[in-house]
Design a protein around this motif. Structure first.
Motif, mmCIF file in Angstrom:
data_model
loop_
_atom_site.group_PDB
_atom_site.id
_atom_site.type_symbol
_atom_site.label_atom_id
_atom_site.label_comp_id
_atom_site.label_asym_id
_atom_site.label_seq_id
_atom_site.Cartn_x
_atom_site.Cartn_y
_atom_site.Cartn_z
ATOM 1 N N UNK A 419 0.847 -1.190 0.000
ATOM 2 C CA UNK A 419 0.000 0.000 0.000
ATOM 3 C C UNK A 419 0.887 1.246 0.000
ATOM 4 N N UNK A 420 0.683 2.082 -0.990
ATOM 5 C CA UNK A 420 1.420 3.332 -1.094
ATOM 6 C C UNK A 420 0.463 4.484 -0.799
ATOM 7 N N UNK A 421 0.731 5.239 0.277
ATOM 8 C CA UNK A 421 -0.123 6.349 0.679
ATOM 9 C C UNK A 421 0.436 7.647 0.139
ATOM 10 N N UNK A 422 -0.423 8.427 -0.465
ATOM 11 C CA UNK A 422 -0.020 9.681 -1.083
ATOM 12 C C UNK A 422 -0.945 10.790 -0.595
ATOM 13 N N UNK A 423 -0.351 11.832 0.002
ATOM 14 C CA UNK A 423 -1.164 12.997 0.392
ATOM 15 C C UNK A 423 -1.552 13.757 -0.865
#
Length: 428
Positions: A419-423
């Protein structure tokens, strides 16, 4: 209409004229004045369907086989009598003799055949590397593969061993040359400025199409075989049919060559299976359809021998196609499984984006790494999920595990999930 001209040996004029009259055909006699071994030239206008019965009657009556009988396709015949002749002899297929002559013409001289095949393969290989369907189809126009396939089948049906052997030999040698040509081109171009660094042939859509064949590929080959026989026996659309047959053979053979050049055994096996299934299916269809159409050897005592050869070849072809179809079936199933996982992942991510539980999070499918070989080797699919979130928002504890569990429940398989979280902040 056809014009049959018989060079009548000395003493056999009456035999020829009686045969023509008993068949219900008109004729004209030209006296031979050269004082050679022929005493006359008899010209007989006949519908296509009457050629074979007339020639058979001449042979049965005992016409000297050393004489010449010439069958010519006429451009135009101006006569009110043609309707009566045409109505007398129904049918659309050409005679056995014309079939044999056309099949022999379609199997060109070896030098011509291999030159055209190398050129066609070179163009097709460039089309594969450029991912250009138009280039590949253009290459098929010059591919001479229709002739050998039909020549082999015609030779078996009419008991012409020379024609059958030549057809089979040209097909086998042609595919070997095609694979070798593509492999040479691929090996030469690999690592040059003409291809991007790290170029992977399996990522090219035109190549992928040939290395992920399924059972539906049989329809192309079977249809091409039917069309080839129809075009040969009725003398229509041979160029377009030749393109269809070449499409079934040359691009996958070129793909095998590229697989050899890139050292990828999976490409070689899958594309090789496709080209072999197509080749065998075309020959099988042509054999059966020619026999069902009524073509037989010119002598009745050879019919049984021809039927025996036909039967044995059909059995061999059916067994070979069945074995190779196991590979096609495996590819079909594996392709379905990988596509199903990708579809289920995408669908579940869309549902998660709409789920109030995840508030303002937006789930995007970044990548699903699940190849055909993984289906049979037990390789675990790897999914990378891109999650957009408002700036400053913290993820929930165990968030990645929850995403994995949701995706595993949707797909029914164990997954490795990243899972890659991006603001993300959007204007407006």
């Amino acid at each position: 209409m056809r014009l049959v001209q018989v060079f009548v040996p000395q003493g056999e004029l009456e035999l020829v004229l009686e045969t023509a009259a008993s068949t219900g055909l008109d004729y004209a006699v030209t006296e031979e004045t050269s004082h050679g071994e022929f005493e006359a030239l008899v010209s007989v206008p006949v519908p296509p369907a009457a050629v074979e019965p007339f020639l058979t009657s001449l042979r049965t009556a005992g016409l000297d086989e050393d004489s010449y009988t010439v069958v010519t396709a006429t451009e135009t015949i101006v006569s009110n009598r043609t309707d009566e002749l045409t109505g007398q002899f129904t049918g659309t297929r050409i005679s056995r003799e014309e079939l044999q002559a056309r099949a022999a013409d379609l199997a060109p001289a070896a030098s011509t055949y291999f030159i055209l095949l190398v050129v066609s393969t070179a163009i097709a290989t460039a089309g594969l590397l450029l991912d250009s369907a138009a280039t590949i189809i253009g290459a098929m126009v010059v591919a001479p593969l229709m002739g050998p396939a039909l020549a082999a089948s015609v030779g078996v049906v009419i008991d012409d061993d020379g024609l059958a052997t030549r057809g089979v030999g040209l097909q086998v040698a042609g595919l070997v040359v095609s694979v070798a040509t593509a492999a040479t081109i691929g090996w030469t171009l690999r690592g040059t400025v003409l291809l991007p660094p790290g170029f992977d042939i399996t990522t090219v859509p035109q190549v992928t199409e040939r290395i992920s064949p399924n059972v539906l590929a049989l329809f192309l080959a079977l249809g091409s075989g039917v069309a080839g026989v129809v075009s040969l026996t009725r003398n229509v659309g041979s160029v377009l049919v030749g393109v269809a047959i070449a499409v079934a053979l040359v691009p996958p053979a070129a793909t095998v060559g590229l697989g050899i050049a890139w050292g990828d055994p999976m490409v070689v096996v899958t594309a090789g299976t496709l080209v072999l299934v197509n080749l065998l299916s075309i020959n099988l269809t042509a054999l059966i359809l020619l026999w069902v159409s009524g073509y037989r050897p010119d002598r009745s005592e050879h019919v049984e021998r021809a039927y025996g050869q036909l039967r044995s070849r059909v059995v061999v072809l059916l067994v070979a196609i069945a074995l190779l179809s196991v590979v096609l079936g495996g590819v079909t199933y594996g392709t379905y499984q990988t596509a199903a996982v990708e579809h289920d992942v995408k669908t579940e991510l869309e549902a998660m984006s709409d789920d109030p539980e995840f508030d303002d999070l937006q789930f995007r499918e970044s990548d699903v790494a699940y190849e055909l070989v993984d289906v049979y080797t037990g390789g675990q699919p790897s999914v990378t999920v891109l999650v957009e979130r408002p700036p400053g928002e913290q993820e929930l504890p165990g968030f990645a595990d929850e995403v994995r569990e949701r995706l595993e429940a949707a797909t029914g398989v164990d997954l490795e999930v990243v899972v890659e979280l991006v603001d993300t902040q959007r204007s407006g």
